[in-house]
Design an enzyme around this catalytic site. Structure first.
Site, PDB file in Angstrom:
ATOM      1  N   TYR A   1       0.856  -1.195   0.000  1.00 28.99           N
ATOM      2  CA  TYR A   1       0.000   0.000   0.000  1.00 28.99           C
ATOM      3  C   TYR A   1       0.889   1.241   0.000  1.00 28.99           C
ATOM      4  O   TYR A   1       1.677   1.465   0.919  1.00 28.99           O
ATOM      5  CB  TYR A   1      -0.881  -0.029   1.240  1.00 28.99           C
ATOM      6  CG  TYR A   1      -2.046   0.920   1.256  1.00 28.99           C
ATOM      7  CD1 TYR A   1      -3.331   0.461   0.964  1.00 28.99           C
ATOM      8  CD2 TYR A   1      -1.892   2.260   1.594  1.00 28.99           C
ATOM      9  CE1 TYR A   1      -4.418   1.312   1.001  1.00 28.99           C
ATOM     10  CE2 TYR A   1      -2.978   3.114   1.631  1.00 28.99           C
ATOM     11  CZ  TYR A   1      -4.233   2.637   1.333  1.00 28.99           C
ATOM     12  OH  TYR A   1      -5.306   3.481   1.377  1.00 28.99           O
TER      13      TYR A   1
ATOM     14  N   TYR B   1      -5.391   5.244  -7.602  1.00 26.70           N
ATOM     15  CA  TYR B   1      -5.596   5.149  -6.156  1.00 26.70           C
ATOM     16  C   TYR B   1      -7.052   4.806  -5.895  1.00 26.70           C
ATOM     17  O   TYR B   1      -7.933   5.658  -6.005  1.00 26.70           O
ATOM     18  CB  TYR B   1      -5.219   6.483  -5.502  1.00 26.70           C
ATOM     19  CG  TYR B   1      -5.513   6.552  -4.018  1.00 26.70           C
ATOM     20  CD1 TYR B   1      -4.848   5.736  -3.113  1.00 26.70           C
ATOM     21  CD2 TYR B   1      -6.464   7.442  -3.518  1.00 26.70           C
ATOM     22  CE1 TYR B   1      -5.111   5.801  -1.753  1.00 26.70           C
ATOM     23  CE2 TYR B   1      -6.738   7.513  -2.155  1.00 26.70           C
ATOM     24  CZ  TYR B   1      -6.057   6.690  -1.279  1.00 26.70           C
ATOM     25  OH  TYR B   1      -6.325   6.763   0.063  1.00 26.70           O
TER      26      TYR B   1
END
Ligand SMILES: [Zn+2]
Lengths: 148, 411
Positions: free
Chosen positions: B314, B365
């Protein structure tokens, strides 16, 4: 409307919206003193004040005055204004300060660090808390370099 | 022949059977679709990919308040919702929500669960200010916008501090990492550049222009030590994953991607970590907060970092990739900077391929779910930047406030 100054993040609250547990910090702040809740059982400082001590789960605290000096634990130089009116304020330094006389983690203070050169400020620099009065009920904590 | 799972845990007992997604859009470009509409599109696509329909779906295992199962279940006409649960907090739950699905299925509460994220940053912008950055007073006359005069005092301290955004928060962790370990901006640049190299080859990526070290050092500093290229982009889109039992997955349309191990949480004093907290103990302040999660995940799976073929970490901010490489044991604590500088995370010639899709920094994203999609594509052997022979993939959620999470997948 207060005058904007480069490096000084403008206070945006007029009241700390505290309760019985947290009000003593702000009362002391208005008097220019730093006072933090300390666990009666084990001496851990907890800031902001919480109902329990994270070290021993004690629930009795006494506000204890501290010298107000400390060390920059980490910081950032904010260069991009996230709101249009901050264009005249950036660059400003915001950071995390560990207070002298405390255990460090658990009562660190986040604040704007003013009167420092954003190009030379460092982790480990010595600072002193300053409470800048905004209203009759709110003084914003900021840090300034500590001459020693 | 696939081995049956470890009866004592949920290891290998479930699998990702389908993955679905909308196109990825630059911020606001997904209008006039709604977030819910995009979520439904991704869910239907994921079910179709698995060879299932809405009539098979009975569980919602979400994170970061992505959707309301009541709304989506009724819109899609799900016959019966048997499990609707979420991991708390935000993007830290990405990978862990797959574990939540596995737990629901292994415990017999649901048979087919969906994990989904949908995001449209036209009206709400996650990377912007947490509170209005106004120049005059905000609270007003002693009154509280929160009622009854009680407001989390961390909020009050944050409001006076000038710390307004996630980028400011993670700059504080990064500055400390640099001080403790000598991590350099060149190291952050290598994360950004290596991921851009991967994105350039991937048609779905939103940022595909070449990125050089000069470009990186010429970019605007936003919050020292982070510049423009250290920040994720803002984008729109939805991605969904379907999890079912390993047994059922073997009869479906796609090869199963087994959930080997999954963990969420973190050290208790990691707490909410960022925004207004910053009270994490010294030993893991300058970290991703993943160390305890990594250990539990690897223990469940019975493998270690040396067994991982591709890591989908992440990456809302480039330095947090470096800290996760440390916390998941790909290198020692504090060694992440030199580790990436030596080329270890490069798709070509590295020792552990990282964010082969370009990640949040360069592909899109969608709060972590693009990483799940990439893990599935790698383990099906159909990735654009395919790691040859990839058998085990790591996908993570967070760094963020607790819970953060990690999941190991295998083909
Ligand atoms: Zn105590």
């Amino acid at each position: 409307m207060t005058q904007l100054r480069r490096g000084v993040f403008p206070a945006r609250l007029t009241d700390p919206m505290a309760d019985e547990r947290t009000q003593p910090f702000w009362d002391a702040a208005l008097a220019g003193r730093l006072s933090i809740a300390r666990c009666d059982a084990c001496g851990t400082f907890v800031f902001p004040a919480e109902p329990f001590c994270f070290t021993c789960q004690g629930d009795a605290f006494t506000y204890t005055d501290l010298p107000g000096t400390g060390t920059i634990y980490t910081f950032t130089v904010v260069r991009h204004p996230l709101a249009p009116q901050l264009a005249d304020v950036v660059p400003y330094v915001s950071g995390v300060v560990e207070l002298d006389g405390t255990q460090g983690a658990g009562c660190r203070v986040i604040a704007n660090i003013v009167d420092v050169d954003p190009e030379t400020v460092q982790i480990g620099d010595r600072v002193r808390i300053r409470f800048d009065r905004i209203t009759d009920t709110y003084a914003v904590p900021r840090f300034v370099p500590d001459a020693g | 022949m696939v081995q049956e799972g470890d009866a004592a845990t949920m290891k290998d007992q479930t699998a990702i059977a389908g993955i679905g997604y909308t196109p990825y859009y630059k911020r606001g470009q997904s209008l006039p679709q709604t977030e819910t509409e995009m979520a439904c599109k991704a869910i239907l696509a994921a079910l179709a990919d698995a060879g299932l329909t809405v009539h098979d779906l009975d569980g919602f295992t979400i994170y970061s308040s992505s959707i309301d199962p009541a709304t989506v279940g009724s819109i899609l006409g799900v016959p019966e919702v048997r499990f609707a649960a979420t991991l708390t907090s935000g993007g830290g739950g990405t990978a862990g929500s797959l574990g939540l699905a596995a737990a629901a299925i292994v415990s017999g509460q649901a048979e087919v669960c969906v994990t989904v994220m949908t995001l449209q940053q036209a009206a709400r912008r996650l990377g912007g200010t947490q509170v209005d950055g106004g120049g005059s007073g905000g609270g007003g006359g002693g009154g509280s916008p929160y009622g009854s005069g009680r407001v989390p005092q961390g909020f009050v301290m944050a409001a006076g501090s000038g710390l307004l955004s996630p980028g400011h928060s993670f700059a504080l962790l990064t500055q400390r990492h640099m001080k403790l370990y000598g991590t350099k901006r060149e190291h952050l640049a290598e994360v950004a550049i290596s991921q851009r190299e991967n994105a350039i080859k991937r048609p779905t990526a939103l940022r595909r222009e070449p990125l050089t070290l000069d470009d990186y050092f010429n970019a605007r500093m936003l919050s020292d030590p982070l510049c423009l290229f250290d920040y994720t982009m803002e984008s729109d889109g939805a991605v969904a994953a379907i999890v079912t039992s390993a047994q059922r997955a073997r009869d479906l349309r796609q090869p199963p991607v087994y959930i080997m191990g999954s963990a969420n949480g973190g050290a208790g004093r990691w707490g909410s970590a960022i925004f207004s907290y910053f009270q994490m103990p010294d030993e893991y302040f300058a970290s991703s907060g993943h160390r305890t999660v990594a250990k539990r995940m690897f223990d469940m799976a019975g493998v270690g970092p040396q067994d991982v073929d591709v890591a989908l970490l992440y990456d809302h901010f480039s330095p947090l990739v470096i800290m996760q490489l440390e916390d998941y044991g790909f290198c020692g604590i504090g060694e992440g900077g030199p580790f990436v500088a030596e080329g270890n995370i490069r798709f070509d010639g590295g020792t552990i391929a990282v964010n082969t899709h370009g990640g949040h920094l360069s592909e899109a994203y969608i709060i972590g779910m693009t990483h799940v999609r990439e893990a599935v594509e790698q383990l099906r052997g159909v990735a654009v930047n395919q790691v040859q022979g990839a058998e085990i993939a790591l996908v993570t959620g967070g760094p963020a406030g607790l819970p953060v999470s990690g999941t190991l997948l295998r083909r």
